[in-house]
Design an enzyme around this catalytic site. Structure first.
Site, PDB file in Angstrom:
ATOM      1  N   ARG A  50       0.705  -1.289   0.163  1.00  0.00           N
ATOM      2  CA  ARG A  50      -0.098   0.201   0.343  1.00  0.00           C
ATOM      3  C   ARG A  50       1.048   1.015  -0.452  1.00  0.00           C
ATOM      4  NH1 ARG A  50      -1.412   2.204   4.829  1.00  0.00           N
ATOM      5  NH2 ARG A  50      -2.100  -0.203   5.712  1.00  0.00           N
ATOM      6  N   TYR A 102     -17.710  16.236 -14.695  1.00  0.00           N
ATOM      7  CA  TYR A 102     -17.910  15.036 -14.694  1.00  0.00           C
ATOM      8  C   TYR A 102     -19.139  14.695 -14.417  1.00  0.00           C
ATOM      9  CZ  TYR A 102     -17.674  10.109 -14.808  1.00  0.00           C
ATOM     10  OH  TYR A 102     -17.478   8.674 -14.706  1.00  0.00           O
ATOM     11  N   ASP A 174      -8.696  18.691 -14.235  1.00  0.00           N
ATOM     12  CA  ASP A 174      -9.072  17.211 -14.795  1.00  0.00           C
ATOM     13  C   ASP A 174      -8.832  16.876 -15.387  1.00  0.00           C
ATOM     14  OD1 ASP A 174      -9.828  14.996 -15.966  1.00  0.00           O
ATOM     15  OD2 ASP A 174     -11.750  15.198 -14.016  1.00  0.00           O
ATOM     16  N   LYS A 199      -9.277   6.628 -19.230  1.00  0.00           N
ATOM     17  CA  LYS A 199      -9.429   7.104 -20.340  1.00  0.00           C
ATOM     18  C   LYS A 199      -8.873   6.556 -21.351  1.00  0.00           C
ATOM     19  CE  LYS A 199     -13.503   7.179 -17.776  1.00  0.00           C
ATOM     20  NZ  LYS A 199     -14.094   8.953 -17.396  1.00  0.00           N
TER      21      LYS A 199
HETATM   22  C1  LIG Z   1     -14.351   8.787 -15.734  1.00  0.00           C
HETATM   23  C2  LIG Z   1     -13.941  10.591 -15.498  1.00  0.00           C
HETATM   24  C3  LIG Z   1     -13.934  10.421 -13.866  1.00  0.00           C
HETATM   25  C4  LIG Z   1     -13.975   9.030 -12.979  1.00  0.00           C
HETATM   26  O1  LIG Z   1     -12.569   8.329 -13.276  1.00  0.00           O
HETATM   27  P1  LIG Z   1     -13.230   6.728 -13.074  1.00  0.00           P
HETATM   28  O2  LIG Z   1     -11.847   6.297 -13.506  1.00  0.00           O
HETATM   29  O3  LIG Z   1     -14.035   6.610 -13.930  1.00  0.00           O
HETATM   30  O4  LIG Z   1     -13.242   6.774 -11.453  1.00  0.00           O
HETATM   31  C5  LIG Z   1     -13.219  11.478 -13.834  1.00  0.00           C
HETATM   32  N1  LIG Z   1     -13.510  12.862 -14.792  1.00  0.00           N
HETATM   33  C6  LIG Z   1     -13.519  12.699 -15.936  1.00  0.00           C
HETATM   34  C7  LIG Z   1     -13.820  13.689 -17.108  1.00  0.00           C
HETATM   35  C8  LIG Z   1     -13.550  11.445 -16.605  1.00  0.00           C
HETATM   36  O5  LIG Z   1     -14.132  11.146 -17.981  1.00  0.00           O
END
Ligand SMILES: *Cc1c(COP(=O)(O)O)cnc(C)c1O
Length: 382
Positions: A50, A102, A174, A199
């Protein structure tokens, strides 16, 4: 060994020197939870997975390198990474959030963190004046997504960083949509970059993961402590998969962009399409700002179909190469109906204000053959 300076070189070499013990060009996956100590409390590098694991270290080096950051931290999901940033805050602190954020981030802020006395204000960050007016002495963090999802608003990162600087607040971006290949927020004044590696960075729709990149050593130390103390860490095998994906990130992003631009141009000229939104289109109202802060425009295209929801369903039924699914950023092309799928949990009034209606569709354009993707849309529109 160096890792080069250009993106196509760095993604391949970052975090990946051959294994010193065996010379293996691909490092082994360290599938272990614990490590033998030489005497109580004495150990060469790692004591417990961890806290740290060599497979995670390799990935974190690569994550830092692709954002030109000094430090990278890997998390079990994008939301786990976002949550780690929130854990920097104290009760009474306030966060300004872009209104088109998001859905999962909005849910995390409203449902899980507001009750600890952290204030969240959702505002239109395409307006510098709105953000200036909303900043107070309590403002500690600006939470920004650009381009936003699904409406692809572009927010001026340099302008936001200047405002935050005046108020002693952090700017967190983000950067999931743009990917580090096309946008480097730390170079535009942001303090923290976050990714859902699920993604584009993961890129194959086969893992859930998250990342934070920072250059400030104190922020890194605090976030690393949160990563260890809260424990939302990825497994060694998932670290290996994400690191493997990073090696093709640059080539994938360029193919995503090429295909998305072709699709966006095709759709803009089609009589059955009412409106197309893609920041790479010269006609896009925010194209100039997008060009200034991004070096490419990714693979997500939104459009409204002419007609009714029933027409949308008929169109979806005819597509052969685009699967109807949530998420984006994988090698395969997907289509999503935000109102009923990804954004179903957004309050209806807000959905309407943002323009998320029954005929809106979001494409995640994959890396397949450009002409074949356009031809599939053409036959389904016919
Ligand atoms: C999918 C997404 C998240 C969340 O990510 P996870 O891996 O599903 O927890 C956060 N921000 C954006 C812009 C996203 O597309």
């Amino acid at each position: 060994m160096g890792i080069g300076r250009k993106p196509f070189t760095r993604v391949v070499h970052a975090g990946g020197e051959p294994d010193p013990q065996t010379g293996a060009v691909m490092r082994p996956i360290y599938q272990t939870s614990t490590y033998a100590q030489t005497s109580p409390g004495e150990f060469p590098v790692y004591d417990y997975s961890r806290a740290g694991n060599p497979s995670r270290t390799s990935l974190e080096e690569a994550l830092a390198a692709i954002e030109n950051a000094d430090h990278g931290l890997a998390f079990a999901s994008g939301l786990a990474a976002i949550q780690a940033v929130l854990q920097l805050l104290e009760p009474g602190d306030e966060v300004l959030v872009c209104d088109d954020v998001y859905g999962g981030s909005g849910r995390l802020f409203r449902k899980l963190y507001a009750k600890y006395g952290i204030g969240f204000q959702f505002i239109d960050m395409t307006s510098v004046e709105t953000v200036e007016a909303a900043c107070t002495a309590k403002t500690k963090l600006l939470w920004i997504e650009t381009p936003t999802n699904p409406m692809m608003k572009i927010i001026d990162i340099e302008a936001m960083s200047r405002i935050a600087e005046q108020h002693g607040a952090w700017v967190a971006i983000d950067n999931t949509f743009a990917s580090p290949i096309f946008q480097k927020p730390l170079e535009l004044g942001a303090h923290i970059v976050v990714h859902s590696t699920t993604k584009y960075i993961g890129g194959h729709s086969d893992i859930i993961g998250g990342a934070i990149m920072v250059s400030d050593p104190e922020l890194h130390e605090r976030l690393q402590f949160i990563q260890f103390a809260a424990g939302s860490v990825p497994s060694p095998f998932e670290c290996f998969l994400v690191h493997r994906s990073i090696k093709t990130l640059a080539v994938r992003m360029h193919q995503h962009e090429k295909n998305a631009l072709a699709v966006a141009r095709f759709l803009s000229d089609h009589r059955r399409v009412r409106r197309v939104s893609y920041p790479g289109l010269e006609s896009d109202p925010q194209h100039a700002l997008a060009r200034r802060q991004m070096s490419g425009f990714s693979g997500v295209v939104n459009f409204d179909l002419e007609g009714s929801y029933d027409d949308v369903v008929r169109f979806l039924g005819k597509l052969e190469l685009f699967s109807l699914a949530e998420s984006f950023g994988g090698v395969e092309s997907l289509i999503n109906h935000p109102e009923r799928m990804t954004h179903a949990s957004v309050p209806p009034e807000l959905r309407e204000k943002l323009g998320i209606g029954p005929t809106l569709l979001r494409l995640s354009v994959g890396i397949e053959d450009t002409d074949e993707l356009v031809a599939d849309l053409e036959q389904a529109l016919g």
